[in-house]
Design an enzyme around this catalytic site. Structure first.
Site, PDB file in Angstrom:
ATOM      1  N   GLY A  11       0.833  -1.207   0.000  1.00 28.25           N
ATOM      2  CA  GLY A  11       0.000   0.000   0.000  1.00 28.25           C
ATOM      3  C   GLY A  11       0.857   1.242   0.000  1.00 28.25           C
ATOM      4  O   GLY A  11       1.377   1.649   1.040  1.00 28.25           O
ATOM      5  N   THR A  36      -1.054  -1.554  -7.878  1.00 30.68           N
ATOM      6  CA  THR A  36      -0.612  -0.962  -9.141  1.00 30.68           C
ATOM      7  C   THR A  36       0.907  -0.953  -9.106  1.00 30.68           C
ATOM      8  O   THR A  36       1.528  -0.086  -8.486  1.00 30.68           O
ATOM      9  CB  THR A  36      -1.158   0.471  -9.305  1.00 30.68           C
ATOM     10  N   SER A 130      -1.988   5.733  14.251  1.00 28.72           N
ATOM     11  CA  SER A 130      -2.579   7.065  14.271  1.00 28.72           C
ATOM     12  C   SER A 130      -1.507   8.146  14.220  1.00 28.72           C
ATOM     13  O   SER A 130      -0.432   7.986  14.777  1.00 28.72           O
ATOM     14  CB  SER A 130      -3.426   7.260  15.534  1.00 28.72           C
ATOM     15  N   LYS A 185      -7.907   1.423  18.734  1.00 23.52           N
ATOM     16  CA  LYS A 185      -7.786   2.468  17.707  1.00 23.52           C
ATOM     17  C   LYS A 185      -9.155   3.044  17.364  1.00 23.52           C
ATOM     18  O   LYS A 185      -9.314   4.251  17.145  1.00 23.52           O
ATOM     19  CB  LYS A 185      -7.128   1.887  16.443  1.00 23.52           C
ATOM     20  N   HIS A 188     -10.085   5.390  20.060  1.00 20.87           N
ATOM     21  CA  HIS A 188      -9.270   6.598  19.821  1.00 20.87           C
ATOM     22  C   HIS A 188      -9.946   7.496  18.792  1.00 20.87           C
ATOM     23  O   HIS A 188     -10.086   8.706  18.997  1.00 20.87           O
ATOM     24  CB  HIS A 188      -7.873   6.193  19.327  1.00 20.87           C
ATOM     25  N   ASN A 189     -10.385   6.908  17.688  1.00 25.88           N
ATOM     26  CA  ASN A 189     -11.004   7.711  16.635  1.00 25.88           C
ATOM     27  C   ASN A 189     -12.331   8.306  17.095  1.00 25.88           C
ATOM     28  O   ASN A 189     -12.674   9.436  16.740  1.00 25.88           O
ATOM     29  CB  ASN A 189     -11.217   6.855  15.383  1.00 25.88           C
ATOM     30  N   SER A 482     -41.051 -10.992  30.515  1.00 29.85           N
ATOM     31  CA  SER A 482     -39.633 -11.323  30.687  1.00 29.85           C
ATOM     32  C   SER A 482     -39.045 -10.358  31.691  1.00 29.85           C
ATOM     33  O   SER A 482     -39.611  -9.306  31.970  1.00 29.85           O
ATOM     34  CB  SER A 482     -38.890 -11.225  29.353  1.00 29.85           C
TER      35      SER A 482
END
Length: 486
Positions: A11, A36, A130, A185, A188-189, A482
């Site tokens: 990537g 690519t 991050s 994470k 965190h976001n 219930s």
């Protein structure tokens, strides 16, 4: 030729490129690959020119250049792309090799992938990374979880390239098993969503409510960044407010008021609903972005729906009111982090994770988007009491809330009277008041549920866990539907 690669990274978008260059700077030989393939050659000829970075033109070529155990890291879009790459990589690996997902994957996907790969004799790490482009290049916060056996083989790399805080401590440590790394994470976001919304509400109160100029607000945020609110997000807000367009006017005033989102905030809220944890501030931050997206509707509504004019009436001394906004922001921030930690505690219990809560604060202390002085206080709280039930119960944070409470209430009341929306400030205050209430009106709610649905209730004069049903109308019968979850 003997394999030389310490790790492969798939990537080559900006995050991937910068992380590879960071690893290279720290003496690690990275094999670079991209779907690519032409991008590999382009990277080697430009950004990676003169480095020891190795290019690969196929999955097989990439794996062949790696030392054992092979470590393959992906920084690709979450979802099917991750599974597609794993399917392509697995046939080329051997028992004990490691696959690492460094993207923003949903933690349940990471838990599934860890289980599937371990069944094949392979190891998996799902790690949050991050810090954006700058963090990837110069030191991000890294939150790895998955197969514990994999950690010794990536620890040196990850901790070397991560951000460092006081004493050279790396903002990276092992989080736990399964999907715990990506869960931390994700939280965190979610907290990041909350922090940003809180700052925006403070900005709106000063800008619309008090009529402060951008330059005046720049000075306010500059001052705030030297105190308890010292953080990356306050720092960049300070800079944004001072930034001028080519015509010399503030650029921020020309930006359309609609906010985007990539989904991690929504994941956090969904997880909280599944766990029954009230992360109300992050939820409001997510919904505020949704409201902002209704730009055309809001413009039309503004023409026909009346309300206060958005100006704070009789604010008194303006400097004192700005200080009250700072206190409201800080108190609300404490609530947001308290809620985030409540969610992590609930998920840890449900998934049998042994999370180090002080260590998580340390991982967030540098490199990441929510990095701040404040996180050091959270680490101190859990270092003092590893079994701390809630941050609001910690003596330091209790004292700070006590100090900020008058200003917080003053600001929320003034905003309501002025017609300025402060969903994060106000929901934080509502949660705080709810959490400190020994008695809430849920007794009436449960009576309503029992009335129309025979859902039963508990009594204050009976032991907890003993359930009752009342035939409220004399026509409903005595059979209960219930019990309920409390």
């Amino acid at each position: 030729m003997e394999p030389q690669g310490d790790l492969a990274l798939i990537g080559l978008a900006v995050m991937g490129q910068n992380l590879i260059l960071n690893m290279n700077d720290h003496g690690f030989k990275v094999v670079a690959f991209n779907r690519t393939v032409a991008k590999v050659d382009e990277f080697l000829a430009n950004e990676a020119k003169g480095t020891q970075i190795i290019g690969a033109h196929s999955i097989a070529d990439m794996v062949s250049k790696l030392k054992r155990p092979r470590r393959v890291m992906m920084l690709v879009k979450a979802g099917s792309a991750v599974d597609d790459f794993i399917a392509q990589i697995v046939p080329h690996l051997e028992k004990g090799d490691i696959i690492i997902d460094g993207g923003n994957s949903l933690y349940t996907d990471s838990a599934r992938r860890a289980k599937e790969l371990e069944a094949k004799g392979l190891l998996f790490i799902g790690t949050g990374v991050s810090g954006g482009e700058e963090g990837a290049r110069h030191g991000p916060s890294i939150m790895p979880g998955g197969s514990p056996e994999a950690w010794p083989f990536v620890k040196e790399i990850f901790q070397s390239v991560s951000a460092k805080v006081e004493g050279g401590t790396p903002c990276c440590d092992w989080v736990g098993e399964g999907g715990s790394g990506h869960f931390v994470k994700m939280v965190h976001n979610g907290i990041e969503y909350g922090d940003m919304q809180l700052i925006c509400e403070a900005y709106q109160l000063m800008h619309q409510g008090l009529g402060l100029s951008n330059d005046e607000m720049h000075e306010v945020f500059k001052e705030w960044n030297t105190g308890v609110l010292d953080s990356y997000l306050i720092e960049i807000t300070r800079d944004i407010l001072a930034y001028k367009d080519t015509d010399g006017t503030p650029l921020v005033d020309k930006i359309v008021d609609t906010a985007g989102q990539k989904g991690t905030g929504k994941w956090t809220v969904n997880s909280a609903l599944d766990c029954g944890i009230p992360i109300t501030l992050i939820a409001e931050a997510v919904f505020s972005r949704c409201v902002s997206a209704l730009k055309n509707e809001r413009v039309e509504a503004a023409k026909v729906i009346d309300g206060p004019n958005g100006k704070i009436q009789n604010p008194g001394d303006r400097k004192e009111f700005v200080d009250a906004i700072r206190d409201a922001l800080y108190a609300s921030k404490i609530v947001s982090y308290a809620q985030g930690y409540m969610l992590m505690k609930a998920a840890a219990k449900e998934n049998n994770w042994n999370l180090n809560y002080g260590g998580i604060a340390l991982m967030w202390r540098g490199g990441c988007i929510i990095r701040s002085r404040f996180l050091g206080k959270i680490k101190d709280a859990f270092d003092t009491n590893a079994h701390l039930q809630n941050l609001l119960m910690d003596p330091y944070f209790k004292g700070e809330i006590d100090r900020c409470q008058a200003g917080w209430r003053k600001v929320v009341a003034a905003a309501v009277n002025a017609g300025i929306p402060v969903p994060a400030f106000s929901t934080a205050l509502a949660f705080f008041d709810g959490y400190r209430s020994a008695r809430l009106p849920a007794n009436l709610l449960q009576a309503q549920r029992d009335y129309f649905g025979a859902h039963t209730y508990e009594r204050l004069d009976k032991p907890r866990g003993e359930f009752f049903h009342t035939n409220w109308t004399g026509k409903g019968g005595n059979t209960a539907s219930s019990t309920y979850n409390a």
